[in-house]
Design a protein around this motif. Structure first.
Motif, PDB file in Angstrom:
ATOM      1  N   GLN A   1       1.518  -1.189  -0.285  1.00  0.00           N
ATOM      2  CA  GLN A   1       0.006  -0.053   0.188  1.00  0.00           C
ATOM      3  C   GLN A   1       0.844   1.111  -0.418  1.00  0.00           C
ATOM      4  O   GLN A   1       0.276   2.310  -0.564  1.00  0.00           O
ATOM      5  N   ASP A   2       2.014   1.228   0.884  1.00  0.00           N
ATOM      6  CA  ASP A   2       3.232   2.561   0.916  1.00  0.00           C
ATOM      7  C   ASP A   2       3.621   2.419  -0.579  1.00  0.00           C
ATOM      8  O   ASP A   2       3.704   3.887  -1.423  1.00  0.00           O
ATOM      9  N   GLN A   3       3.742   1.929  -1.461  1.00  0.00           N
ATOM     10  CA  GLN A   3       4.145   1.797  -2.568  1.00  0.00           C
ATOM     11  C   GLN A   3       2.954   2.031  -3.721  1.00  0.00           C
ATOM     12  O   GLN A   3       4.386   2.508  -4.724  1.00  0.00           O
ATOM     13  N   LEU A   4       2.197   1.720  -3.629  1.00  0.00           N
ATOM     14  CA  LEU A   4       1.436   1.902  -4.177  1.00  0.00           C
ATOM     15  C   LEU A   4       0.269   3.734  -4.213  1.00  0.00           C
ATOM     16  O   LEU A   4      -0.335   4.073  -4.564  1.00  0.00           O
ATOM     17  N   GLN A   5       0.725   4.210  -3.191  1.00  0.00           N
ATOM     18  CA  GLN A   5       0.878   5.480  -2.798  1.00  0.00           C
ATOM     19  C   GLN A   5       0.648   6.857  -3.870  1.00  0.00           C
ATOM     20  O   GLN A   5      -0.322   7.704  -4.123  1.00  0.00           O
ATOM     21  N   ASP A   6       2.009   6.973  -4.799  1.00  0.00           N
ATOM     22  CA  ASP A   6       2.164   7.563  -6.102  1.00  0.00           C
ATOM     23  C   ASP A   6       1.887   7.654  -6.697  1.00  0.00           C
ATOM     24  O   ASP A   6       1.626   8.030  -8.143  1.00  0.00           O
ATOM     25  N   LEU A   7       0.760   6.511  -7.377  1.00  0.00           N
ATOM     26  CA  LEU A   7       0.290   5.525  -8.272  1.00  0.00           C
ATOM     27  C   LEU A   7      -0.766   6.481  -8.041  1.00  0.00           C
ATOM     28  O   LEU A   7      -1.897   6.321  -7.764  1.00  0.00           O
ATOM     29  N   ALA A   8      -0.866   7.567  -9.932  1.00  0.00           N
ATOM     30  CA  ALA A   8      -2.149   8.268  -9.790  1.00  0.00           C
ATOM     31  C   ALA A   8      -3.305   7.085 -10.665  1.00  0.00           C
ATOM     32  O   ALA A   8      -2.717   6.245 -11.126  1.00  0.00           O
ATOM     33  N   GLY A   9      -5.087   7.284  -9.862  1.00  0.00           N
ATOM     34  CA  GLY A   9      -5.691   7.310 -10.660  1.00  0.00           C
ATOM     35  C   GLY A   9      -6.200   6.098 -10.041  1.00  0.00           C
ATOM     36  O   GLY A   9      -6.961   5.146 -10.603  1.00  0.00           O
ATOM     37  N   ILE A  10      -6.039   5.444  -9.093  1.00  0.00           N
ATOM     38  CA  ILE A  10      -6.032   4.431  -7.918  1.00  0.00           C
ATOM     39  C   ILE A  10      -6.430   5.143  -7.011  1.00  0.00           C
ATOM     40  O   ILE A  10      -6.617   5.939  -6.758  1.00  0.00           O
ATOM     41  N   GLU A  11      -7.848   3.748  -5.999  1.00  0.00           N
ATOM     42  CA  GLU A  11      -8.333   3.638  -4.698  1.00  0.00           C
ATOM     43  C   GLU A  11      -7.548   2.197  -3.687  1.00  0.00           C
ATOM     44  O   GLU A  11      -7.598   0.882  -4.671  1.00  0.00           O
ATOM     45  N   THR A  12      -7.177   2.681  -2.852  1.00  0.00           N
ATOM     46  CA  THR A  12      -6.258   0.980  -2.263  1.00  0.00           C
ATOM     47  C   THR A  12      -6.908   1.231  -0.913  1.00  0.00           C
ATOM     48  O   THR A  12      -8.416   1.989  -0.689  1.00  0.00           O
ATOM     49  N   SER A  13      -7.866  -0.106  -0.194  1.00  0.00           N
ATOM     50  CA  SER A  13      -8.324  -0.315   0.691  1.00  0.00           C
ATOM     51  C   SER A  13      -7.885  -1.799   1.874  1.00  0.00           C
ATOM     52  O   SER A  13      -7.910  -2.764   0.934  1.00  0.00           O
ATOM     53  N   LEU A  14      -7.605  -1.028   2.681  1.00  0.00           N
ATOM     54  CA  LEU A  14      -6.622  -2.434   3.686  1.00  0.00           C
ATOM     55  C   LEU A  14      -7.285  -2.550   4.946  1.00  0.00           C
ATOM     56  O   LEU A  14      -7.833  -1.459   5.549  1.00  0.00           O
ATOM     57  N   TYR A  15      -8.012  -3.487   5.499  1.00  0.00           N
ATOM     58  CA  TYR A  15      -8.620  -3.644   6.452  1.00  0.00           C
ATOM     59  C   TYR A  15      -8.349  -5.500   6.625  1.00  0.00           C
ATOM     60  O   TYR A  15      -8.952  -6.327   5.656  1.00  0.00           O
ATOM     61  N   HIS A  16      -9.580  -5.594   7.752  1.00  0.00           N
ATOM     62  CA  HIS A  16      -8.573  -6.308   8.569  1.00  0.00           C
ATOM     63  C   HIS A  16     -10.274  -7.838   8.462  1.00  0.00           C
ATOM     64  O   HIS A  16     -11.660  -7.238   7.035  1.00  0.00           O
ATOM     65  N   ASP A  17      -9.956  -9.007   7.495  1.00  0.00           N
ATOM     66  CA  ASP A  17     -10.283 -10.044   7.299  1.00  0.00           C
ATOM     67  C   ASP A  17     -11.531 -10.662   8.574  1.00  0.00           C
ATOM     68  O   ASP A  17     -11.009 -10.713   9.392  1.00  0.00           O
ATOM     69  N   VAL A  18     -12.722 -10.580   8.094  1.00  0.00           N
ATOM     70  CA  VAL A  18     -13.936 -10.774   9.787  1.00  0.00           C
ATOM     71  C   VAL A  18     -13.591 -12.043   9.992  1.00  0.00           C
ATOM     72  O   VAL A  18     -14.173 -11.846  11.349  1.00  0.00           O
ATOM     73  N   TYR A  19     -13.142 -12.802   9.300  1.00  0.00           N
ATOM     74  CA  TYR A  19     -13.078 -13.717   9.913  1.00  0.00           C
ATOM     75  C   TYR A  19     -11.832 -15.142   9.924  1.00  0.00           C
ATOM     76  O   TYR A  19     -12.503 -16.048  10.153  1.00  0.00           O
ATOM     77  N   SER A  20     -10.924 -14.254   9.345  1.00  0.00           N
ATOM     78  CA  SER A  20      -9.478 -15.123  10.540  1.00  0.00           C
ATOM     79  C   SER A  20      -8.686 -13.151  10.502  1.00  0.00           C
ATOM     80  O   SER A  20      -8.628 -12.533  10.320  1.00  0.00           O
ATOM     81  N   GLU A  21      -8.287 -14.104  11.928  1.00  0.00           N
ATOM     82  CA  GLU A  21      -7.612 -12.538  12.870  1.00  0.00           C
ATOM     83  C   GLU A  21      -6.493 -12.382  12.484  1.00  0.00           C
ATOM     84  O   GLU A  21      -5.489 -11.142  12.988  1.00  0.00           O
ATOM     85  N   LYS A  22      -5.583 -13.257  11.782  1.00  0.00           N
ATOM     86  CA  LYS A  22      -4.366 -12.421  11.410  1.00  0.00           C
ATOM     87  C   LYS A  22      -4.323 -12.323   9.908  1.00  0.00           C
ATOM     88  O   LYS A  22      -3.812 -11.800   9.068  1.00  0.00           O
ATOM     89  N   THR A  23      -5.534 -12.429   9.046  1.00  0.00           N
ATOM     90  CA  THR A  23      -5.857 -11.970   7.587  1.00  0.00           C
ATOM     91  C   THR A  23      -6.308 -10.724   7.974  1.00  0.00           C
ATOM     92  O   THR A  23      -7.353 -10.539   8.485  1.00  0.00           O
ATOM     93  N   TYR A  24      -5.531  -9.942   6.179  1.00  0.00           N
ATOM     94  CA  TYR A  24      -6.437  -8.497   5.870  1.00  0.00           C
ATOM     95  C   TYR A  24      -6.252  -9.216   4.833  1.00  0.00           C
ATOM     96  O   TYR A  24      -5.575  -9.512   3.665  1.00  0.00           O
ATOM     97  N   LEU A  25      -6.934  -8.044   3.787  1.00  0.00           N
ATOM     98  CA  LEU A  25      -7.409  -7.665   2.292  1.00  0.00           C
ATOM     99  C   LEU A  25      -6.852  -6.569   2.120  1.00  0.00           C
ATOM    100  O   LEU A  25      -6.462  -5.386   2.514  1.00  0.00           O
ATOM    101  N   LEU A  26      -6.429  -6.507   1.091  1.00  0.00           N
ATOM    102  CA  LEU A  26      -5.931  -5.366   0.215  1.00  0.00           C
ATOM    103  C   LEU A  26      -6.585  -5.068  -0.612  1.00  0.00           C
ATOM    104  O   LEU A  26      -5.752  -5.802  -1.726  1.00  0.00           O
ATOM    105  N   GLU A  27      -7.470  -4.090  -1.748  1.00  0.00           N
ATOM    106  CA  GLU A  27      -7.744  -4.233  -2.098  1.00  0.00           C
ATOM    107  C   GLU A  27      -7.265  -3.405  -3.470  1.00  0.00           C
ATOM    108  O   GLU A  27      -7.498  -1.819  -2.733  1.00  0.00           O
ATOM    109  N   ILE A  28      -7.472  -2.683  -4.599  1.00  0.00           N
ATOM    110  CA  ILE A  28      -6.572  -1.945  -5.606  1.00  0.00           C
ATOM    111  C   ILE A  28      -8.085  -2.062  -6.984  1.00  0.00           C
ATOM    112  O   ILE A  28      -8.054  -2.755  -7.184  1.00  0.00           O
ATOM    113  N   TYR A  29      -8.174  -0.463  -6.955  1.00  0.00           N
ATOM    114  CA  TYR A  29      -9.372  -0.454  -7.987  1.00  0.00           C
ATOM    115  C   TYR A  29      -9.616   1.362  -8.461  1.00  0.00           C
ATOM    116  O   TYR A  29      -8.676   1.762  -7.767  1.00  0.00           O
TER     117      TYR A  29
END
Length: 276
Positions: free
Chosen positions: A171-199
């Motif tokens: 996510q940090d390396q994507l910050q300067d890339l124009a035209g995108i949005e990122t969403s980083l959040y915890h997976d509600v079904y798994s304690e250690k899993t996170y999702l990063l979605e790019i669109y």
């Protein structure tokens, strides 16, 4: 006109990733009386529609964090926000540099396609296996996502699943890339899993709600959610309610807090609100 719109996982869905019979009955009763109900989810049509079976939806639904609006009555994508080839190539280059694998989604002839190079972690393998076995979703392995990009038209989404630290680095390396949005959040079904979605930066749950409000002439929108990726939706709603199991920040921003996702919080709120 009033629209109720709900997130799915952690909000409308219970811990078994299902919508209870009670919730389905309440929503169908609302719709049968002339009310309106929709969904704003990070899920794809392949899994969302399977879960939503038995609900007589009468408004298109927002999927993949607002990247697509899917018309269930016509079984087609009504609106799609693309990433573009050059942007997608830069995203893949960053993923390669960070040594993180993920899934790339495209749309062709009203069909959603999902590609990957390698399922390098148990988290990613479990995610794919569940969707194949439970929802009959198809995935295609390719030698190179970069090579695949040159043969397809609409690239719309990337999903990464991992522990927190590797995804923050991406996510940090994507910050300067124009035209995108990122969403980083915890997976509600798994304690250690996170999702990063790019669109695309043109896509969000905020823009999806705005689109539905304007196209279908809703003057009031009441939303429901549980996680950080629901904050954009909150900002587009007339009222927004966080389920009791929601993250603290969403609860603080919400109009109010309702029952949790395992207690049919959304449906009970709708029933109480409509019975007034």
């Amino acid at each position: 006109m009033k629209l109720y719109i709900s997130d799915m996982d952690g909000t409308l869905l219970n811990k078994d990733k299902e919508i209870s019979s009670f919730s389905k009955d309440v929503i169908n009763a609302l719709i049968s009386k002339g009310g309106y109900f929709s969904i704003a989810s990070a899920r794809t049509a392949a899994t969302a529609l399977k879960i939503l079976e038995g609900i007589n939806l009468n408004v298109p639904i927002s999927l993949m964090n607002g990247v697509v609006i899917y018309n269930t009555s016509k079984a087609e994508y009504e609106k799609v926000e693309e990433l573009g080839h050059e942007t997608s190539k830069k995203i893949i280059s960053i993923l390669t540099n960070c040594r993180v694998n993920g899934l790339m989604y495209t749309i062709s002839e009203n069909r959603l396609n999902t590609y990957y190079e390698c399922l390098s972690s148990k988290i990613l393998r479990d995610f794919v296996d569940e969707r194949i076995k439970k929802y009959n979703k198809s995935f295609e392995r390719v030698q190179s996502l970069l090579d695949k990009i040159n043969k397809i038209n609409k690239i719309i989404y990337f999903t990464l699943l991992d522990e927190y630290e590797p995804l923050v680095k991406v996510q940090d390396q994507l910050q300067d890339l124009a035209g995108i949005e990122t969403s980083l959040y915890h997976d509600v079904y798994s304690e250690k899993t996170y999702l990063l979605e790019i669109y695309s930066s043109n896509a969000s749950k905020y823009n999806a709600v705005k689109y539905l409000r304007e196209k279908y002439y809703f003057d009031q929108v009441i939303g429901f959610g549980d996680n950080y990726n629901d904050i954009p939706m909150l900002k587009a709603c007339s009222q927004f309610y966080a389920v009791d199991n929601a993250v603290g920040e969403l609860k603080e921003l919400a109009t109010g807090v309702i029952g949790d996702n395992n207690s049919d919080g959304v449906a009970r709120f709708i029933k109480l609100n409509e019975d007034k």
